[in-house]
Design a protein around this motif. Structure first.
Motif, PDB file in Angstrom:
ATOM      1  N   THR A 188       1.353   8.919   0.479  1.00 28.21           N
ATOM      2  CA  THR A 188       0.629   7.739   1.062  1.00 28.21           C
ATOM      3  C   THR A 188      -0.573   8.048   1.587  1.00 28.21           C
ATOM      4  N   TRP A 189      -1.703   7.088   1.980  1.00 24.56           N
ATOM      5  CA  TRP A 189      -2.624   7.162   2.650  1.00 24.56           C
ATOM      6  C   TRP A 189      -2.410   7.384   4.017  1.00 24.56           C
ATOM      7  N   ASP A 190      -1.243   7.244   4.739  1.00 22.16           N
ATOM      8  CA  ASP A 190      -0.926   7.643   5.931  1.00 22.16           C
ATOM      9  C   ASP A 190      -0.708   9.234   6.004  1.00 22.16           C
ATOM     10  N   GLN A 191       0.063   9.770   5.225  1.00 23.65           N
ATOM     11  CA  GLN A 191       0.175  11.320   4.960  1.00 23.65           C
ATOM     12  C   GLN A 191      -1.069  11.800   4.716  1.00 23.65           C
ATOM     13  N   GLU A 194      -2.783  12.200   8.001  1.00 24.09           N
ATOM     14  CA  GLU A 194      -1.914  13.238   8.857  1.00 24.09           C
ATOM     15  C   GLU A 194      -2.377  14.405   8.576  1.00 24.09           C
ATOM     16  N   LYS A 265     -11.058   7.547  13.375  1.00 25.16           N
ATOM     17  CA  LYS A 265      -9.969   8.752  13.101  1.00 25.16           C
ATOM     18  C   LYS A 265     -10.780  10.152  13.096  1.00 25.16           C
ATOM     19  N   TRP A 317      -0.901   2.804  -1.125  1.00 26.50           N
ATOM     20  CA  TRP A 317      -1.418   1.970   0.106  1.00 26.50           C
ATOM     21  C   TRP A 317      -0.557   0.540   0.013  1.00 26.50           C
TER      22      TRP A 317
END
Length: 442
Positions: A188-191, A194, A265, A317
């Motif tokens: 995912t884009w969250d990964q 990170e 970010k 996403w």
């Protein structure tokens, strides 16, 4: 290396006004030239064919020349073809000037500007010659992807021959060094965010290696992949939209995500930082970034990298991953002086030549068998086959309407530039694009 698609679209701003003027006096007129193929098989027009394309760099240009040589061998004593390349910023101007002089090219390579030629009734309807091949067989070709190119909702006017999409590139050496698992179709884009933080390197306060570059998310057709995944789009339909939906909160959220990657970010370089690290070969090739969404058309040029690298499907996403696709192919004017030769070259490129296209690796063949062949997969980066599985559910990365090129150049491009440079909020960007694009929607 400059992203060829990005470069093309950036150059269009300088062409829009002149292009509209040059075409203003043109319209379809079959009275002075050949207008259709001959059902009896008789050759219509000259046997000498001049093919036009814009230059795509030494490798792809050389493969185009080799293709023409193979065509001439295949059709020896019947047709003789030659190919001429023009810089992209001169290509469409020249095409428009030729139309204005009622001396159009015999055949030329497609891009979105050619939709304006269709709207002026200047293009040959090639469905009859396509119907004589297996190009409409869904077992052999991705015929569902043709739909946006049926400009009259019935027939294909350009003859498609290749397909491109966006993949997620990553530097395997950087991941190995950081002890991280490689991206795959579950990411995912969250990964990504990170991992980007863990891949980033600094010397003092200066970032010496970025974990991520926004890549094609910085262009409207790449950004829209997030909108599709969220269940919306920038317009109600890609072919002759009736309204834009840029102020949909889901589009605003996608814009905010991309802007935050750089300015909040700070896991991706901002435009000035990108320019500083890109160098001649590009930031990813130079090893200055670890991950980047980018076009599959860059695979050939990325092979010059010394580092090990791979590709994956676009990260998810909001639970989905939907990539854009772009068809490549040929456009033949109604007044082409070598109609049969032009149609023969385009059809041959989309059928018999597909296996050679798979070996050349510069374009991705349209034909299913060639696209999934060992020749196509051999020598490609890890993850290429997985990235190709996204094509059947991909969505067309263009919008076709009369003033769309003007909208791209005068609205989408400048508004995105303000967003990426943090000079406008996502809400203000979306509102500006919605208002100005709607005013230009014909």
């Amino acid at each position: 290396m400059i992203d060829p698609i990005l470069s093309r679209r950036a150059l269009l701003a300088s062409l829009a006004a002149g292009g509209a003027f040059a075409l203003a006096g043109c319209s379809g007129d079959n009275s002075t030239g050949t207008s259709s193929g001959d059902a009896s098989g008789k050759i219509v027009g000259s046997k000498d064919l001049t093919i036009y394309a814009w230059t795509n760099g030494p490798t792809i240009d050389a493969n185009f020349k080799k293709r023409v040589e193979l065509f001439n061998e295949e059709f020896k004593d019947k047709f003789t073809a030659k190919i001429t390349f023009l810089p992209y910023d001169q290509y469409w101007q020249k095409i428009q000037l030729q139309y204005a002089a009622h001396k159009p090219f015999d055949i030329y390579y497609w891009d979105v500007q050619a939709y304006a030629h269709y709207k002026k009734n200047l293009l040959q309807d090639n469905q009859p010659v396509i119907d004589k091949t297996d190009m409409m067989d869904p077992a052999k070709y991705p015929v569902n992807l043709y739909e946006p190119w049926k400009f009259d909702n019935k027939d294909l006017f350009p003859i498609p021959e290749n397909i491109q999409t966006i993949a997620f590139y990553y530097n395997k050496d950087h991941f190995d060094e950081a002890g991280l698992s490689y991206p795959d179709d579950s990411w995912t884009w969250d990964q990504v965010v990170e991992a980007a933080g863990k891949l980033q390197k600094k010397k003092g306060d200066k970032v010496t290696r970025w974990g991520l570059d926004i890549g094609t998310l910085g262009v409207w057709w790449g950004l829209q992949s997030l909108s599709w995944a969220a269940g919306t789009a920038f317009a109600d339909k890609p072919l002759e939209p009736t309204k834009f939906t840029l102020d949909d909160p889901r589009n605003v959220e996608a814009m905010k995500f991309v802007q935050d990657l750089m300015w909040t970010k700070k896991v991706a370089p901002n435009p000035d930082q990108r320019a500083a690290i890109s160098q001649e070969s590009g930031a990813f090739v130079a090893g200055n970034v670890s991950m980047m969404p980018d076009g599959t058309w860059n695979i050939a040029s990325f092979k010059q990298m010394k580092a090990n690298w791979g590709v994956a499907p676009l990260p998810k996403w909001q639970g989905k991953s939907i990539a854009p696709y772009f068809l490549g192919g040929w456009v033949i004017p109604k007044q082409s002086k070598a109609l049969t030769a032009a149609q023969t070259f385009a059809i041959w490129s989309a059928t018999k030549f597909q296996s050679q296209m798979a070996k050349d690796h510069d374009w991705i063949p349209l034909q299913n068998e060639a696209r999934t062949s060992k020749d196509m997969v051999s020598g490609m980066p890890d993850g290429f086959e997985a990235a190709m599985t996204a094509i059947p559910k991909a969505q067309i990365g263009d919008i076709y309407t009369t003033n769309m090129q003007q909208i791209f150049n005068e609205v989408f491009g400048p508004a995105m530039d303000e967003l990426l440079n943090n000079r406008a909020t996502p809400q203000a960007t979306a509102a500006r694009m919605q208002k100005d694009a709607t005013n230009l929607l014909s």
